[in-house]
Design a protein around this motif. Sequence first.
Motif, short mmCIF file in Angstrom:
data_model
loop_
_atom_site.label_atom_id
_atom_site.label_comp_id
_atom_site.label_asym_id
_atom_site.label_seq_id
_atom_site.Cartn_x
_atom_site.Cartn_y
_atom_site.Cartn_z
N HIS A 97 43.47 31.36 20.49
CA HIS A 97 43.95 30.92 19.29
C HIS A 97 43.02 30.25 18.47
O HIS A 97 42.93 30.02 17.20
N THR A 100 41.64 32.24 15.40
CA THR A 100 42.72 32.29 14.30
C THR A 100 42.45 30.95 13.57
O THR A 100 42.60 30.91 12.33
N HIS A 103 39.13 31.07 11.78
CA HIS A 103 39.56 31.80 10.17
C HIS A 103 40.21 31.16 9.43
O HIS A 103 39.67 31.08 8.25
N VAL A 104 41.33 30.52 9.63
CA VAL A 104 42.04 29.90 8.39
C VAL A 104 41.13 28.78 7.97
O VAL A 104 41.24 28.64 6.79
#
Length: 127
Positions: A97, A100, A103-104
């Motif tokens: 995770h 992710t 990336h966010v």
Amino acid sequence: MPRPAPYPVRLTDEIARQLRQLADHLAILPPQEATQVIARVLDPADGVLGGVTHLFSTSSRFAKDQAERGALPAEVWLALGRAANELDAIGGDLDEHRMTLQHVSDRPGTGPAKPPAPAPLVVRRRR
């Protein structure tokens, strides 16, 4: 006059204080910055979780040596080893995770937009 605490003890106290401070900051950061901080915490090479896991692994090896000499009960070594293994497993679970989150946090803020649809976090069963 009391002796000052040795450097490693002072370092431990300072790290604990800074972790509490980081958690306090995390609670009030904007979402983009918070996700960036969490991604860095989870970094297996340079993150906090990886560092704590390494600390427990090192502590387990120390406790094993001490247990073999009779200075510590074997249960201490086993508990520290179990904790190191669990932290390593948790780090593995969270690592998928981390990208992710990164990336966010890398997305540029584009101003007000349509908020994402919330995901259901709890599924309730009828009795």
